[in-house]
Design an enzyme around this catalytic site. Structure first.
Site, PDB file in Angstrom:
ATOM      1  N   THR A 158     -27.445  25.075  14.103  1.00  0.00           N
ATOM      2  CA  THR A 158     -26.408  25.661  14.966  1.00  0.00           C
ATOM      3  C   THR A 158     -25.121  24.873  14.736  1.00  0.00           C
ATOM      4  O   THR A 158     -24.396  25.139  13.789  1.00  0.00           O
ATOM      5  CB  THR A 158     -26.832  25.673  16.445  1.00  0.00           C
ATOM      6  OG1 THR A 158     -27.220  24.360  16.848  1.00  0.00           O
ATOM      7  CG2 THR A 158     -27.985  26.635  16.671  1.00  0.00           C
ATOM      8  N   LYS A 184     -33.564  20.395  13.501  1.00  0.00           N
ATOM      9  CA  LYS A 184     -32.173  20.721  13.775  1.00  0.00           C
ATOM     10  C   LYS A 184     -31.798  20.061  15.100  1.00  0.00           C
ATOM     11  O   LYS A 184     -32.620  19.880  15.992  1.00  0.00           O
ATOM     12  CB  LYS A 184     -31.935  22.229  13.820  1.00  0.00           C
ATOM     13  CG  LYS A 184     -32.548  22.988  14.967  1.00  0.00           C
ATOM     14  CD  LYS A 184     -31.802  22.950  16.287  1.00  0.00           C
ATOM     15  CE  LYS A 184     -30.336  23.277  16.108  1.00  0.00           C
ATOM     16  NZ  LYS A 184     -29.620  23.076  17.426  1.00  0.00           N
ATOM     17  N   THR A 195     -33.709  15.915  21.530  1.00  0.00           N
ATOM     18  CA  THR A 195     -33.057  16.893  20.655  1.00  0.00           C
ATOM     19  C   THR A 195     -33.479  18.292  21.004  1.00  0.00           C
ATOM     20  O   THR A 195     -33.560  18.539  22.146  1.00  0.00           O
ATOM     21  CB  THR A 195     -33.240  16.564  19.173  1.00  0.00           C
ATOM     22  OG1 THR A 195     -33.316  17.682  18.412  1.00  0.00           O
ATOM     23  CG2 THR A 195     -34.262  15.608  18.848  1.00  0.00           C
ATOM     24  N   GLU A 282     -22.704  15.450  17.579  1.00  0.00           N
ATOM     25  CA  GLU A 282     -21.430  16.176  17.566  1.00  0.00           C
ATOM     26  C   GLU A 282     -20.245  15.210  17.644  1.00  0.00           C
ATOM     27  O   GLU A 282     -20.075  14.480  18.624  1.00  0.00           O
ATOM     28  CB  GLU A 282     -21.406  17.181  18.713  1.00  0.00           C
ATOM     29  CG  GLU A 282     -22.372  18.328  18.445  1.00  0.00           C
ATOM     30  CD  GLU A 282     -22.595  19.243  19.631  1.00  0.00           C
ATOM     31  OE1 GLU A 282     -23.053  20.371  19.402  1.00  0.00           O
ATOM     32  OE2 GLU A 282     -22.340  18.835  20.772  1.00  0.00           O
ATOM     33  N   ASN A 405     -17.724  21.204  21.652  1.00  0.00           N
ATOM     34  CA  ASN A 405     -18.329  21.812  22.835  1.00  0.00           C
ATOM     35  C   ASN A 405     -17.339  22.633  23.651  1.00  0.00           C
ATOM     36  O   ASN A 405     -17.743  23.536  24.393  1.00  0.00           O
ATOM     37  CB  ASN A 405     -18.994  20.736  23.681  1.00  0.00           C
ATOM     38  CG  ASN A 405     -20.290  20.282  23.068  1.00  0.00           C
ATOM     39  OD1 ASN A 405     -21.297  20.981  23.133  1.00  0.00           O
ATOM     40  ND2 ASN A 405     -20.273  19.118  22.435  1.00  0.00           N
ATOM     41  N   SER A 410     -17.084  30.370  21.205  1.00  0.00           N
ATOM     42  CA  SER A 410     -16.037  31.196  20.581  1.00  0.00           C
ATOM     43  C   SER A 410     -16.183  31.221  19.068  1.00  0.00           C
ATOM     44  O   SER A 410     -16.978  30.505  18.500  1.00  0.00           O
ATOM     45  CB  SER A 410     -14.672  30.673  20.973  1.00  0.00           C
ATOM     46  OG  SER A 410     -14.506  29.335  20.544  1.00  0.00           O
TER      47      SER A 410
END
Length: 410
Positions: A158, A184, A195, A282, A405, A410
């Site tokens: 993702t 992932k 995770t 991230e 985030n 979007s």
């Protein structure tokens, strides 16, 4: 969402040889993403056994509920994973999606629906367009291959910026076996389980009663010692499949000496995958290892390590390459575990900054500052209270985390 730059902590995908009895594949079903694979399927040889560990989030996704219900039978013939939609907080529609897609896969493989395991990852609260999965599965099934592991690793991503996989060669009773896994995860990463999604397969012949404790122990030493942002996902799971194709000799118990090498290899593989997830945290630019010793117990040491690993102040200081060890002291003190400021010692990068409650006389910050500029940060804490030890892994907290985030849907 625009493509993300690859994490500076990324690791290259290793060579992923076949695991006897496993075929993987990936396809673009258009579930959320455009121009990339987002649906993964695997089939397993008849007789494959399975173990699983799942999120402890109290709002789990429908696929987690499905897998929990299927797991007691201990038999697996297929795996179906979609990316882009988590099928979480979707009520009756989520349940119906799991029923439909398990039945779809079961018809293709020729097995019971309860032998199909499901996983979803992505946005929460949107109904999964499972008809798109139903439409794509027959074509995907026709392309499954023993060499499809790398495609599968990419298909489950993702916000991941690189695919994650690991492999180990080991033996049971002198018979060579292979363990291989993909994972992932990038954000919403914290125990239990930390995770993500992780799928591991081995050609060893092991019953569920052996697989489950081995997986639980390995997960506790790996995924449950890592954190990116302290948020426990609704969709986390690790599944371990054993195809039996290697013809390994029977073992009696999980602590059978014949399993020693296998257990060691499995633990190492799970930790490697867990750390790959942290490396892809991230916005992350630094991998952090926190080692705690001198605690009243191992469990207390683990909790102290996780308190430091989850501290936004510690993580932002490391992002800014600031050797602000006072934030480590703060995080130890807030952990809720036994600690005494007058016995506490702290080191960064192997340099002891504080000993037994006070700054080391003549402390020179120069080597610590140099260490903070590197990609991997080591923090050592000695509580001076007992013999308990524990380790946790985390990453720094940068503005990139907000950027990712803040625009995730979007």
């Amino acid at each position: 969402m625009a493509p993300l730059p690859v994490s500076p902590l990324a690791r290259a995908l290793p060579d992923l040889p076949p695991v006897a009895g496993v075929r993987f594949g990936a396809a673009a079903a258009g579930i959320r993403y455009v121009g990339r694979t987002d649906l993964v399927m695997a089939d397993f040889a008849p007789g494959t056994t399975v173990a699983g560990v799942f999120t402890r989030n109290k709002c789990p996704g429908a696929p987690v509920d499905w897998c929990r219900a299927a797991l007691p039978d201990g038999s697996a013939r297929a795996l179906v994973v979609n990316a882009g939609n988590a099928n979480v907080f979707t009520g009756r529609a989520g349940y119906e999606a799991t029923q439909a897609n398990a039945a779809d896969a079961a018809r293709l493989v020729g097995c019971a629906a309860s032998e199909v395991f499901l996983a979803s990852t992505g946005v929460i609260g949107e109904v999964l367009p499972y008809e798109k999965i139903s439409t794509a599965l027959p074509g995907l099934y026709a392309t499954l291959s023993e060499t499809g592991w790398a495609d599968a690793a990419r298909g489950i991503m993702t916000t991941d910026t690189f695919p994650k996989a690991a492999v180990r060669e080991t033996e049971i009773g002198g018979v060579p076996v292979r363990i291989q896994g993909i994972a992932k995860g990038s954000g919403m990463v914290a125990p239990d389980m930390a995770t993500m999604l992780c799928f591991v397969a081995t050609d060893a012949a092991l019953p569920p009663s052996i697989l489950q404790p081995l997986l639980a122990a390995g997960t506790d030493r790996s995924f449950n010692r890592t954190t990116v942002d302290s948020d426990t996902s609704t969709s986390d799971m690790v599944l371990l499949f054993a195809t039996g194709q290697a013809g390994t000799p029977p073992v009696a118990t999980p602590d059978d000496p014949a399993l020693g090498a296998f257990a060691t290899a499995l633990n190492a593989l799970l930790l490697e995958l867990a750390l790959l997830v942290v490396r892809d945290g991230e916005g992350a630019t630094k991998l952090i290892e926190i080692q705690v010793k001198g605690a009243v117990s191992d469990e207390s040491a683990r909790k102290v390590a996780m308190a430091v690993a989850n501290s936004p102040l510690v993580k932002t200081a490391i992002a800014g390459e600031d050797a602000n060890w006072g934030r480590v002291v703060m995080a130890v003190g807030k952990s809720g575990e036994p600690a005494n400021r007058d016995t506490l010692s702290v080191a960064i990068g192997g340099v002891w900054i504080a000993r037994e409650g006070t700054v080391v006389p003549g402390y020179d910050e120069t080597p610590v500052v140099a260490h903070m500029k590197g990609p991997e940060i080591e923090i050592t804490i000695d509580l001076g209270l007992g013999n308990g030890i524990g380790t946790a892994w985390s990453c720094d907290l940068t503005h990139g985390y907000i950027d990712i985030n803040g625009s995730y849907r979007s």
